[in-house]
Design an enzyme around this catalytic site. Structure first.
Site, short mmCIF file in Angstrom:
data_model
loop_
_atom_site.label_atom_id
_atom_site.label_comp_id
_atom_site.label_asym_id
_atom_site.label_seq_id
_atom_site.Cartn_x
_atom_site.Cartn_y
_atom_site.Cartn_z
CB THR A 163 84.70 5.59 22.76
OG1 THR A 163 83.90 6.20 23.77
CG2 THR A 163 85.53 4.49 23.38
CB ALA A 164 85.93 4.90 17.59
CD GLU A 167 76.58 4.10 31.01
OE1 GLU A 167 75.83 3.19 31.40
OE2 GLU A 167 76.37 5.29 31.22
CD GLU A 205 77.37 -11.64 26.06
OE1 GLU A 205 78.36 -11.26 26.69
OE2 GLU A 205 76.63 -12.57 26.43
CB ILE A 251 84.59 -0.48 23.96
CG1 ILE A 251 83.66 0.73 24.06
CG2 ILE A 251 86.01 -0.13 24.39
CD1 ILE A 251 83.48 1.28 25.47
CE LYS A 267 80.25 -6.68 31.64
NZ LYS A 267 80.17 -6.25 30.24
C1 LIG Z 1 72.42 2.29 22.98
C2 LIG Z 1 73.87 1.98 22.92
C3 LIG Z 1 74.51 1.36 23.99
C4 LIG Z 1 75.86 1.04 23.93
N1 LIG Z 1 76.45 0.38 24.96
C5 LIG Z 1 77.72 -0.05 24.83
C6 LIG Z 1 78.37 -0.78 25.86
O1 LIG Z 1 77.80 -1.04 26.92
N2 LIG Z 1 79.63 -1.20 25.64
C7 LIG Z 1 80.31 -0.92 24.50
O2 LIG Z 1 81.45 -1.36 24.33
N3 LIG Z 1 79.76 -0.16 23.54
C8 LIG Z 1 78.49 0.27 23.67
N4 LIG Z 1 77.93 1.03 22.69
C9 LIG Z 1 78.74 1.46 21.56
C10 LIG Z 1 79.63 2.63 21.95
O3 LIG Z 1 78.84 3.69 22.42
C11 LIG Z 1 80.43 3.08 20.76
O4 LIG Z 1 81.08 2.00 20.19
C12 LIG Z 1 81.47 4.09 21.16
O5 LIG Z 1 80.90 5.14 21.86
C13 LIG Z 1 82.22 4.60 19.97
O6 LIG Z 1 81.51 5.52 19.26
P1 LIG Z 1 82.26 6.26 18.08
O7 LIG Z 1 83.47 6.92 18.63
O8 LIG Z 1 82.44 5.30 16.96
O9 LIG Z 1 81.19 7.33 17.58
P2 LIG Z 1 80.68 8.69 18.27
O10 LIG Z 1 80.71 8.67 19.73
O11 LIG Z 1 79.36 8.99 17.61
O12 LIG Z 1 81.72 9.80 17.78
C14 LIG Z 1 81.68 10.33 16.48
C15 LIG Z 1 82.62 11.52 16.38
O13 LIG Z 1 82.65 11.95 15.04
C16 LIG Z 1 82.52 13.35 15.01
N5 LIG Z 1 81.94 13.76 13.73
C17 LIG Z 1 80.91 13.19 13.05
N6 LIG Z 1 80.65 13.89 11.92
C18 LIG Z 1 81.56 14.91 11.88
C19 LIG Z 1 81.81 15.98 10.96
N7 LIG Z 1 81.07 16.18 9.86
N8 LIG Z 1 82.81 16.85 11.26
C20 LIG Z 1 83.57 16.68 12.38
N9 LIG Z 1 83.38 15.69 13.26
C21 LIG Z 1 82.38 14.82 13.02
C22 LIG Z 1 81.63 13.66 16.21
O14 LIG Z 1 81.74 14.99 16.60
C23 LIG Z 1 82.20 12.70 17.23
O15 LIG Z 1 83.35 13.28 17.83
C24 LIG Z 1 76.58 1.38 22.76
C25 LIG Z 1 75.96 2.06 21.71
C26 LIG Z 1 74.63 2.36 21.77
C27 LIG Z 1 73.98 3.08 20.62
#
Ligand SMILES: Cc1cc2nc3c(=O)[nH]c(=O)nc-3n(C[C@H](O)[C@H](O)[C@H](O)COP(=O)(O)OP(=O)(O)OC[C@H]3O[C@@H](n4cnc5c(N)ncnc54)[C@H](O)[C@@H]3O)c2cc1C
Length: 501
Positions: free
Chosen positions: A13-14, A47, A341, A345, A76
């Site tokens: 997502t980030a 979500e 909360e 995101i 929501k």
């Molecule tokens: C239990 C739980 C519940 C949550 N519920 C909520 C919610 O209700 N609302 C909300 O706003 N947020 C929620 N979050 C947080 C939310 O899921 C994250 O903020 C969001 O998904 C962003 O994740 P991200 O993109 O930072 O990391 P990730 O989704 O982990 O993505 C990481 C990316 O980096 C890549 N990557 C990593 N290492 C390498 C490498 N060596 N080489 C190439 N690519 C690599 C991966 O392939 C992936 O594409 C929750 C989190 C958790 C743990």
């Protein structure tokens, strides 16, 4: 002006939020190249959102109904908290005001005055449009005027987190962002400045950049692993460090709110989407085991589970700085505060907004970087305090977990806020930050932090006229909600979900 070469590491997502925003909003100022590894995958939960996401989508030109259909989203209006202050308690943290918006004196001050004089006044949430709509399962889009009851609420979305990234990817790629699939195995730095020069993939490909955005998730590949930015661990205040997720079929209402229901060693979420209901138990491994948590969740989910339980591990806290050298950490790579909360995101969005505003021209300037870090610190610190409040302001002592959080020392910044509210219901005013007055008021009162006094200006109107005014307000709110459409019917008409391609 030469374009900055931005390399984004990670396609969760980030990563895709950042790619879409930079590609769309800084055309010509930067090129965007995102690297992700399907073999590593994404976290895939997340979500529930906050109303701010609507502004993000609008800036990207996203049509709401199309986005909601694609991500199988629901509306929501707030978060329902069950069993937090005491078992059996229930309150809603609404998106919107208590009473009509824009008043010079906060509505809850009049309400406090009447309560303190012994008058029989209904609970505060009866005077919130969002709470009333949520309890009645109704929905309508707010009108533009916040002084009207019909414009006194906001809303966010509950959506399938695995569908949001791909949706943004289409936008980012349409705007010229490039994507490379592959695992990063090395990060090359300038020996003198320490800046990152390039990343290297398993295939041998080397990708150079001027600015690197670390969206690699909990692994924090650039900011944590490579640049070794220290992690500030906040688990003494936020001891939950695991979650077990277990989506199920929807049985019962598709509620226009997220539920956060207290459990013996934490709490569980219930997030209704169009096609299923997301559930998860967020717990502290010091107080329960993974198996116990999965069993406890399985016993209470309301529909048939549609996937095996999945355990996720995390630590509450953040990197000391999010922007170091020429690397900006966004998303889980920069920190994590548990989802009570729905703030993750939002934090991604806040970081993207700050990056857009402070985007480097030619050289990265230290003052821009410091300002970025100041803004992100503020957001994290305030959310941290708000989350701790939920745990600490409880009368529960029925399990070791609740006894711990009830009695744990809290940060001074929160202790001061609590003291101020206890005196006369005053909320610390912010210029920046996510949760404004109504949010704090809902949680303080919902968790039985009852002020001893009130703002003296609320003593001016005669009690009888106040009581009559409140009676009318409550009836007006209920009347408006009663003629709104049922939430599920609204979704079916406005944004019926698209089937998987
Ligand atoms: C239990 C739980 C519940 C949550 N519920 C909520 C919610 O209700 N609302 C909300 O706003 N947020 C929620 N979050 C947080 C939310 O899921 C994250 O903020 C969001 O998904 C962003 O994740 P991200 O993109 O930072 O990391 P990730 O989704 O982990 O993505 C990481 C990316 O980096 C890549 N990557 C990593 N290492 C390498 C490498 N060596 N080489 C190439 N690519 C690599 C991966 O392939 C992936 O594409 C929750 C989190 C958790 C743990």
């Amino acid at each position: 002006m030469t374009a900055q070469r931005v390399v984004i590491v990670g396609g969760g997502t980030a990563g895709w939020m950042t790619a879409a925003a930079l590609a769309k909003l800084l055309p010509g100022r930067c090129t965007v190249h995102l690297v992700e590894s399907e073999a590593i995958g994404i976290v895939g939960v997340g979500e529930a959102t906050l109303p701010h996401i609507r502004a993000f989508n609008e800036r990207l030109g996203i049509a709401e109904a199309d986005f909601m259909a694609a991500t199988r989203a629901t509306f929501k209006l707030g978060i329902e908290f069950r069993d937090w202050g005491r078992q059996g308690d229930s309150y809603i943290h609404p998106f919107g005001t208590f009473g009509p918006g824009g008043a010079a004196i906060d509505f809850h001050q009049f309400w406090l005055r009447l309560r303190q004089s012994g008058a029989a006044v209904p609970d505060l949430d009866r005077f919130s449009m969002a709470c009333t709509m949520a309890r009645m399962n109704r929905f309508a889009l707010p009108t533009a005027d916040p002084h009207q009851l019909t414009g006194s609420f906001g809303y966010a979305y509950q959506f399938d987190a695995t569908l949001f990234g791909p949706y943004l990817r289409t936008i980012a790629e349409r705007m010229g962002a490039k994507r490379t699939e592959g695992r990063i195995v090395a990060v090359n730095r300038d020996g003198e400045s320490g800046d990152i020069l390039s990343i290297q993939l398993e295939s041998g490909e080397v990708i150079e950049g001027d600015l690197f955005v670390d969206c690699s998730g909990f692994i924090s590949l650039l900011l944590g692993k490579t640049l070794e930015e220290p992690f500030e661990d906040w688990s003494k205040w936020l001891p939950a460090d695991r979650a077990v997720a277990m989506p199920c079929r929807t049985e019962g209402a598709v509620t226009p709110f997220t539920s956060a229901i207290a459990m013996p060693a934490g709490w569980r979420w219930r997030i209704p989407l169009q096609h299923r209901t997301g559930n998860g138990y967020v717990y502290s491994s010091a107080f329960t085991s993974d198996d116990e948590a999965a069993d406890a969740l399985a016993r209470v989910v309301e529909g048939e589970p549609i996937a095996s339980p999945r355990v996720l591990r995390f630590v509450a806290g953040r990197r000391a700085r999010s922007w170091v050298h020429n690397c900006v950490g966004i998303g889980l790579a920069s920190g994590f505060l548990e989802p009570l909360e729905s703030t993750s995101i939002y934090l991604i969005q806040a970081a993207i907004t700050a990056l857009l505003e402070l985007f480097p021209d030619k050289e990265i300037s230290a003052v821009d970087r410091d300002e970025f870090n100041r803004l992100i610190d503020l957001e994290y610190d305030r959310i941290r305090d708000f989350l701790i409040l939920h745990y600490h302001a409880t009368e529960r002592a029925d399990t070791p977990f609740w006894d711990y959080v009830r009695t744990m020392p809290i940060p001074n910044s929160l202790a001061e806020k609590l003291e101020l509210f206890r005196r006369r219901g005053r909320v610390v005013k912010y210029r920046e930050g996510v949760f404004l007055d109504a949010s704090w008021i809902a949680v303080y009162l919902g968790q039985r932090v009852i002020p001893e006094g009130h703002d003296m200006r609320a003593d001016a109107p005669p009690a009888e006229s106040l009581i009559a005014g409140m009676r009318k307000l409550g009836a007006d709110i209920e009347g408006i909600a009663a003629v709104m459409e049922d939430h599920a019917a609204y979704l079916k008409r406005y944004c019926p979900m698209k089937e998987a391609a």
